[in-house]
Motif scaffolding. Structure first.
Motif, PDB file in Angstrom:
ATOM      1  N   CYS A   1      34.788 -20.879 -25.497  1.00 14.36           N
ATOM      2  CA  CYS A   1      35.226 -21.567 -26.662  1.00 14.36           C
ATOM      3  C   CYS A   1      36.637 -22.387 -26.309  1.00 14.36           C
ATOM      4  CB  CYS A   1      35.639 -21.097 -27.974  1.00 14.36           C
ATOM      5  SG  CYS A   1      36.304 -22.162 -29.207  1.00 14.36           S
TER       6      CYS A   1
ATOM      7  N   CYS B   1      31.329 -21.408 -32.175  1.00 13.13           N
ATOM      8  CA  CYS B   1      32.344 -20.145 -31.858  1.00 13.13           C
ATOM      9  C   CYS B   1      32.322 -19.118 -33.131  1.00 13.13           C
ATOM     10  CB  CYS B   1      33.674 -20.703 -31.761  1.00 13.13           C
ATOM     11  SG  CYS B   1      34.819 -19.187 -31.423  1.00 13.13           S
TER      12      CYS B   1
ATOM     13  N   CYS C   1      39.777 -21.743 -29.099  1.00 14.46           N
ATOM     14  CA  CYS C   1      40.207 -20.407 -28.954  1.00 14.46           C
ATOM     15  C   CYS C   1      40.129 -19.383 -28.092  1.00 14.46           C
ATOM     16  CB  CYS C   1      39.761 -19.664 -30.241  1.00 14.46           C
ATOM     17  SG  CYS C   1      38.196 -19.107 -30.215  1.00 14.46           S
TER      18      CYS C   1
ATOM     19  N   CYS D   1      36.245 -19.281 -34.363  1.00 13.99           N
ATOM     20  CA  CYS D   1      36.797 -20.225 -34.950  1.00 13.99           C
ATOM     21  C   CYS D   1      35.580 -21.570 -35.459  1.00 13.99           C
ATOM     22  CB  CYS D   1      38.067 -21.207 -34.021  1.00 13.99           C
ATOM     23  SG  CYS D   1      37.326 -21.989 -32.706  1.00 13.99           S
TER      24      CYS D   1
HETATM   25 ZN   LIG Z   1      36.934 -20.625 -30.905  1.00 15.20          ZN
END
Ligand SMILES: [Zn+2]
Length: 418
Positions: free
Chosen positions: A55, A12, A58, A15
């Motif tokens: 993701c 990601c 997040c 994050c």
């Molecule tokens: Zn993420």
């Protein structure tokens, strides 16, 4: 039982968690703005995965970076001033900002991805100091020489923010339209804004809203240069992580449905959070933007849209009808490549832009002609690829009714217009 080969999962971009879940996979595709010249027809075209992930930590919807922005902007041909409606949009924005934040000759307005100065020129006209930051050197040089727009030819990020702050001071208004979704390193970019923005200053950004993409089935707005697909919630999270807070938001009709967000330093207590911010966060929460199941439904809608488009085209061709395209936009290329539509279905397409005429669409190699070709060949169906301009196009080319021709729009759902 057979097992699929082990693959390394992408990470990601916000994050850094492994991306395990597909949002929609549109297959291997060429870059949607790489039109093919006649002499390149028998050459190989590079294809890259157009595979978006979500993701599960997040909830950022994203594409991997296969092609670096420096390659994209090396010889970028999009001059914002060519679009009348976009120029008007910029003018209205400028008037609103000057009034709302009392900008004057002692202020500084900086724009990231300032293009040819289409927007900053309106501030300059009112004697408000400006600074453009634009990575495409041919466009930036045009802004400097032809429009006298002070411009730095740079990609924005943390390092450049420190340099700009030192050289020009900090902006009262820092803006960026249709840039947030196009930066591969979104953390470095937002961190740069935190550094550059004056204490008490305002950031505004516009980007297509993921809610509209999903609700209106705009899967053809997914392309390699568009790295992130943004909800208000995820942008709030990314800004918060870097010390910025969203305090206001507007919903706009541009680009199929966009958000204009207003950000400030978290430490700045002079700007109250508006009810509009609270309302949109609540709406996205209720819709399911923090829930993996919500995102998983989108794939099936897209596949069904493909089946409907192919049903129509197969039937039309079996009935010996002539079908041609209208327009050669980037989004049309995503759609045609995903659906596998080539000259077996669309004889040709047309476009008003002379730079696109007499070349071929990337991947599908459908030829592009001057719109006059429609009058010459009198097709039964005209398939509109830039569906966001359908009202304008059907009005301009209403003469196809003279021979019984009809317009077809593929998005949000295939529709034959009467
Ligand atoms: Zn993420």
């Amino acid at each position: 039982m057979s097992q699929s080969p082990k693959i390394q999962l992408p990470k990601c971009r916000f994050c850094n968690k492994d991306l395990k879940h597909t949002f929609i996979n549109l297959g291997m595709q060429p870059l949607c703005e790489e039109y093919v010249k006649p002499e390149q027809l028998d050459k190989m075209e590079p294809h890259y995965p157009l595979h978006t992930y979500i993701c599960d930590k997040c909830f950022l919807v994203q594409l991997q970076e296969f092609i670096s922005p420096s390659e994209i902007y090396d010889n970028y041909a999009y001059f914002s001033s060519y679009s009348d409606s976009w120029l008007q949009h910029a003018k209205e924005y400028t008037d609103l900002m000057i009034k709302k934040f009392s900008l004057n000759k002692n202020s500084l307005v900086a724009e990231i991805a300032s293009n040819d100065g289409y927007l900053l020129q309106w501030f300059q006209e009112k004697n408000i100091p400006i600074l453009g930051i634009e990575p495409a050197s041919n466009i930036a040089e045009f802004a400097i020489k032809e429009k006298n727009i002070r411009t730095e030819i740079k990609f924005f990020g943390e390092e450049i923010a420190l340099f700009l702050k030192e050289k020009y001071g900090q902006p009262d208004l820092l803006l960026g339209n249709n840039v947030l979704a196009h930066v591969p390193n979104i953390n470095d970019f937002v961190k740069g804004m935190k550094i550059f923005l004056k204490p008490g200053g305002v950031v505004t950004m516009e980007f297509p809203h993921l809610q509209r993409l999903m609700e209106e089935n705009q899967f053809d707005t997914i392309y390699h240069e568009h790295f992130s697909y943004l909800s208000f919630t995820i942008v709030s999270e990314i800004f918060k992580f870097h010390g910025l807070q969203l305090w206001d938001v507007e919903e706009l009709l541009t680009h199929g449905g966009s958000l204009r967000i207003y950000g400030k330093h978290i430490e700045d207590e002079s700007k109250p959070i508006t009810n509009r911010v609270k309302a949109i966060l609540k709406r996205e929460l209720i819709m399911g933007f923090n829930n993996m199941e919500f995102y998983s439904k989108f794939q099936e809608n897209v596949k069904e849209t493909k089946r409907k488009i192919l049903d129509f085209l197969i039937k039309a061709k079996r009935d010996r009808k002539q079908v041609v395209g209208y327009g050669a936009p980037g989004k049309g290329n995503t759609l045609l490549n995903y659906c596998g539509v080539r000259t077996d279905f669309l004889d040709y397409t047309v476009d008003r832009n002379p730079f696109k005429q007499n070349s071929f669409l990337p991947g599908t190699l459908i030829p592009i002609f001057d719109p006059i070709k429609i009058k010459e060949t009198k097709p039964d169906y005209v398939f509109i690829l830039p569906w966001n301009l359908k009202n304008e196009i059907t009005k301009q080319h209403s003469y196809i009714k003279d021979w019984g021709g009809k317009f077809v729009v593929p998005i949000p759902e295939l529709q034959i217009l009467d």
